[in-house]
Design a protein around this motif. Structure first.
Motif, mmCIF file in Angstrom:
data_model
loop_
_atom_site.group_PDB
_atom_site.id
_atom_site.type_symbol
_atom_site.label_atom_id
_atom_site.label_comp_id
_atom_site.label_asym_id
_atom_site.label_seq_id
_atom_site.Cartn_x
_atom_site.Cartn_y
_atom_site.Cartn_z
ATOM 1 N N UNK A 72 0.801 -1.221 0.000
ATOM 2 C CA UNK A 72 0.000 0.000 0.000
ATOM 3 C C UNK A 72 0.830 1.265 0.000
ATOM 4 N N UNK A 73 2.172 1.136 0.058
ATOM 5 C CA UNK A 73 3.009 2.336 0.060
ATOM 6 C C UNK A 73 4.420 2.002 -0.401
ATOM 7 N N UNK A 74 5.047 2.990 -1.041
ATOM 8 C CA UNK A 74 6.472 2.927 -1.369
ATOM 9 C C UNK A 74 7.185 3.941 -0.490
ATOM 10 N N UNK A 75 8.264 3.528 0.146
ATOM 11 C CA UNK A 75 9.088 4.426 0.952
ATOM 12 C C UNK A 75 10.405 4.592 0.201
ATOM 13 N N UNK A 76 10.591 5.746 -0.431
ATOM 14 C CA UNK A 76 11.720 5.958 -1.329
ATOM 15 C C UNK A 76 12.721 6.917 -0.694
ATOM 16 N N UNK A 77 13.959 6.470 -0.596
ATOM 17 C CA UNK A 77 15.041 7.316 -0.094
ATOM 18 C C UNK A 77 15.817 7.879 -1.281
ATOM 19 N N UNK A 78 15.997 9.190 -1.282
ATOM 20 C CA UNK A 78 16.685 9.870 -2.380
ATOM 21 C C UNK A 78 17.834 10.685 -1.803
ATOM 22 N N UNK A 79 19.040 10.115 -1.828
ATOM 23 C CA UNK A 79 20.236 10.805 -1.336
ATOM 24 C C UNK A 79 21.028 11.357 -2.515
ATOM 25 N N UNK A 80 21.257 12.638 -2.500
ATOM 26 C CA UNK A 80 22.063 13.257 -3.550
ATOM 27 C C UNK A 80 22.987 14.288 -2.910
ATOM 28 N N UNK A 81 24.292 14.066 -3.001
ATOM 29 C CA UNK A 81 25.238 14.993 -2.386
ATOM 30 C C UNK A 81 25.017 15.072 -0.893
ATOM 31 N N UNK A 82 24.744 16.259 -0.400
ATOM 32 C CA UNK A 82 24.526 16.454 1.030
ATOM 33 C C UNK A 82 23.056 16.464 1.420
ATOM 34 N N UNK A 83 22.173 16.169 0.484
ATOM 35 C CA UNK A 83 20.739 16.194 0.780
ATOM 36 C C UNK A 83 20.206 14.780 0.982
ATOM 37 N N UNK A 84 19.224 14.684 1.859
ATOM 38 C CA UNK A 84 18.584 13.399 2.154
ATOM 39 C C UNK A 84 17.084 13.639 2.212
ATOM 40 N N UNK A 85 16.361 13.063 1.262
ATOM 41 C CA UNK A 85 14.913 13.191 1.236
ATOM 42 C C UNK A 85 14.287 11.797 1.271
ATOM 43 N N UNK A 86 13.187 11.658 2.015
ATOM 44 C CA UNK A 86 12.435 10.401 2.057
ATOM 45 C C UNK A 86 10.992 10.686 1.667
ATOM 46 N N UNK A 87 10.494 9.908 0.710
ATOM 47 C CA UNK A 87 9.145 10.118 0.196
ATOM 48 C C UNK A 87 8.291 8.872 0.442
ATOM 49 N N UNK A 88 7.024 9.119 0.737
ATOM 50 C CA UNK A 88 6.028 8.047 0.801
ATOM 51 C C UNK A 88 5.061 8.246 -0.352
ATOM 52 N N UNK A 89 4.876 7.197 -1.144
ATOM 53 C CA UNK A 89 3.973 7.240 -2.299
ATOM 54 C C UNK A 89 2.819 6.298 -2.011
#
Length: 657
Positions: A288-305
């Motif tokens: 029922x959900x995707x938990x996506x980690x997106x690390x680029x350089x010094x940034x860290x974002x986590x998304x729930x779809x």
């Protein structure tokens, strides 16, 4: 608090219990649902109380239904334990800062708790107990003034999960609005923070955070209560609110691999597709959900779809939510962590994506495309710079479990790459990775086909059960009374709750009583208050069946008020028992007894009439001997009972030599 004037005391708690319909309480993560109770204190400066008992009933009932649904049964109910109405001004304590007065929430909790001789701290540490102080809007002046300022509509403590209690202060305006307010504050008691929204300049979904609550050309702001489809955001109709993936994961409702998938954008293959079930599902194993980690350089974002078919804030359905989780690794938004759980992203002014929309993360390394939808599911495709390599899946597909009717089988052995979708088909029946055989596949081997798909690539794997599907592991198709035993199962005489039937084991008198009762159609029967036999008390597993047999002269027992339920039953006794059941159902039968047909059952034998009756009904065969004193085996009884059914119901097949 002697100065408090108590107006009304305890309402009936029994009349204020609210639970959601049973079908909404499907799978439970912990298996230990918690019943919560609320002690209500209605506080008023002048002793005027706008909120009636019926409205308290309605208010708490709606909140109970909502959180039972959202917790997937972890909360079993929310009940008003007691209600009190008091005249006081202690809920109006204020603090003064920066030239403005603010209402102090904990003084209202304190006044409410002390009305019951307790403290709000005790409610915080007591399992499932809450103190709710309510004050009318008319008591509160303009925010910022000294006259009991209304600087909030609700205020609550934050505890630690489903089983915790807490304190809430609610400023009452009307029932419908306060349903949403109370649901929100109750969420704080469960340790949920606010669900906000990211608001960016026109045309932007994400951008640099500018530290304000408004969008500007210098970046994006966060609206603290901005999620309009979440109970921890703006208050709207509870029917279209649901907690998001970050909140479900925080509360333990869903887990990685059972409810959601963890995906690393740095390694996820480009074009990977995922099929999401509606986020409101009660099937916690469904994706029922995707938990996506997106690390680029010094940034860290986590998304729930997540995908939802529920009505949205603008009345439209369905859509895909993309929510950015706020945590300490998100350097841009971590300063908001104390008050926020997550922020929902906006797409052309809406807080959800419509079909055909693609979200492109600010990193430039991740795209999330809403490809298609239908039948309560949505297909999501990821776009990354990563090229797919290697086979879709590795390992060997196999079927594990016992291949019997009613026993779950599982397709195991494959390990597939991220983004590969796998569909399982069990002998032309589409299902998941598990399948429970039914009688429709009895006597045949079962085949499972796993079809792995990634974009235009497809691989097919097959496996087969080691043997044919049976009712029992120890009753193969070449067992002498295989068909007769199957018929006993199909007629509901023999249960398949166990893996084995034990066909060569001697039948006991207790088992025989149970089988005869079922053969007779399980007639309605009320047991006597006192057991007929001393060795078959009311707690005995066959008490009902033995008492029924005794009440209908099918058994007289074994003397001395005993039945001997664990003793083996002989073939002669089986003939007698079947004869008596037949008489009970159809009356006395007419048959010839002038000729002795079995040399070991003379006319003087105790069961002569019963054995001759069995022969006349084609239940016993015409062999020279019947062996009346020999213990009857379980498979032999199945054959005898099958023939009896054939004699009395010719349309039902009978089996056995």
């Amino acid at each position: 608090m002697s100065q408090l004037k108590r107006i009304l005391t305890v309402l009936s708690a029994a009349a204020l219990t609210f639970t959601l319909a049973p079908q909404a309480q499907a799978a439970l993560p912990s298996g230990s649902p918690v019943a919560h109770v609320i002690d209500v204190v209605y506080m008023s400066k002048d002793g005027t109380f706008e909120l009636s008992d019926a409205e308290i009933n309605e208010l708490v009932g709606a909140v109970s239904d909502f959180w039972v649904r959202e917790s997937r049964g972890e909360i079993s109910s929310i009940t008003v334990r007691r209600t009190m109405k008091i005249q006081t001004e202690e809920h109006c304590a204020t603090s003064y800062s920066n030239g403005s007065y603010k209402l102090v929430g904990h003084t209202a909790w304190t006044a409410a708790a002390e009305a019951y001789g307790s403290s709000y701290i005790m409610y915080q540490v007591t399992k499932g107990a809450h103190i709710l102080g309510i004050s009318p809007r008319s008591d509160h002046g303009t925010a910022g003034t000294a006259n009991c300022p209304a600087s909030y509509t609700g205020y609550a403590t934050s505890a630690g999960g489903w089983s915790w209690g807490g304190a809430i202060h609610l400023i009452y305006s009307d029932v419908e609005f306060n349903k949403q307010s109370l649901a929100h504050e109750f969420g704080h008691n469960l340790q949920l923070n606010h669900a906000g929204s990211l608001i960016c300049p026109q045309g932007m979904v994400e951008g640099p955070y500018n530290g304000t609550a408004t969008a500007s050309y210098s970046g994006c702001g966060v609206e603290e209560y901005g999620n309009m489809n979440n109970p921890m955001g703006n208050t709207h109709a509870l029917s279209r609110q649901t907690i998001n993936g970050a909140q479900k994961q925080h509360l333990g409702i869903i887990q990685e691999g059972a409810g959601y998938l963890d995906i690393d954008a740095a390694t996820a293959p480009d074009g990977a597709t995922y099929t999401l079930t509606d986020a409101t599902t009660t099937d916690l194993e469904a994706l029922q959900a995707l938990h996506i980690t997106d690390d680029t350089g010094n940034t860290h974002h986590e998304y729930w779809v997540e995908y939802s078919t529920a009505e949205k804030e603008d009345g439209n359905v369905p859509g895909v939510f993309v929510t950015r989780e706020i945590n300490d690794q998100d350097t841009e938004l971590k300063s908001l962590r104390q008050y926020h759980e997550s922020v929902v992203l906006r797409f052309n002014g809406k807080q959800y994506m419509t079909q055909g929309t693609t979200f492109n993360a600010i990193s430039g390394q991740l795209g999330v495309e809403f490809v298609s939808q239908g039948n309560g599911v949505a297909v999501i495709k990821l776009h990354t710079p990563n090229t797919f390599t290697g086979p879709l899946c590795t390992g060997t597909l196999k079927i594990t479990g016992v291949p019997n009717v009613g026993r779950e089988l599982a397709a195991t052995g494959l390990t597939c790459q991220d983004g590969v979708s796998v569909q399982y088909t069990w002998s032309s029946r589409t299902s998941g990775a598990s399948y429970t055989p039914t009688a429709s596949v009895l006597g045949s081997k079962l085949t499972v086909t796993a079809t792995a798909t990634y974009g235009n690539l497809q691989e097919v794997y097959t496996a087969e059960t080691a043997r044919q599907i049976r009712y029992f592991t120890d009753v193969p198709s070449n067992q002498r009374f295989y068909q007769a035993i199957n018929q006993m199962v199909q007629r509901g005489v023999v249960s398949t709750s166990g893996e084995y039937f034990w066909p060569d084991r001697e039948l006991t008198r207790g088992e025989l009583a149970a089988y005869l009762y079922r053969l007779a159609g399980r007639p309605a029967f009320t047991r006597p208050a006192t057991a007929t036999f001393t060795d078959v008390p009311r707690s005995h597993m066959f008490s009902v069946e033995v008492e029924w047999a005794a009440a209908n002269a099918i058994t007289l027992g074994k003397g001395n008020n005993t039945f001997k339920p664990d003793d083996s039953v002989t073939r002669g006794e089986v003939a007698a028992f079947l004869h008596r059941v037949d008489t009970y159902l159809y009356g006395v039968s007419t048959f010839s007894t002038s000729v002795q047909h079995f040399k070991d059952v003379p006319k003087t034998h105790t069961f002569y009439w019963d054995v001759e009756w069995a022969l006349s009904m084609a239940i016993a065969t015409g062999n020279p001997e019947y062996f009346p004193a020999r213990p009857c085996l379980r498979d032999e009884f199945s054959a005898l009972a099958s023939r009896w059914l054939q004699s009395r119901a010719p349309q039902v097949n009978a089996y056995g030599p």
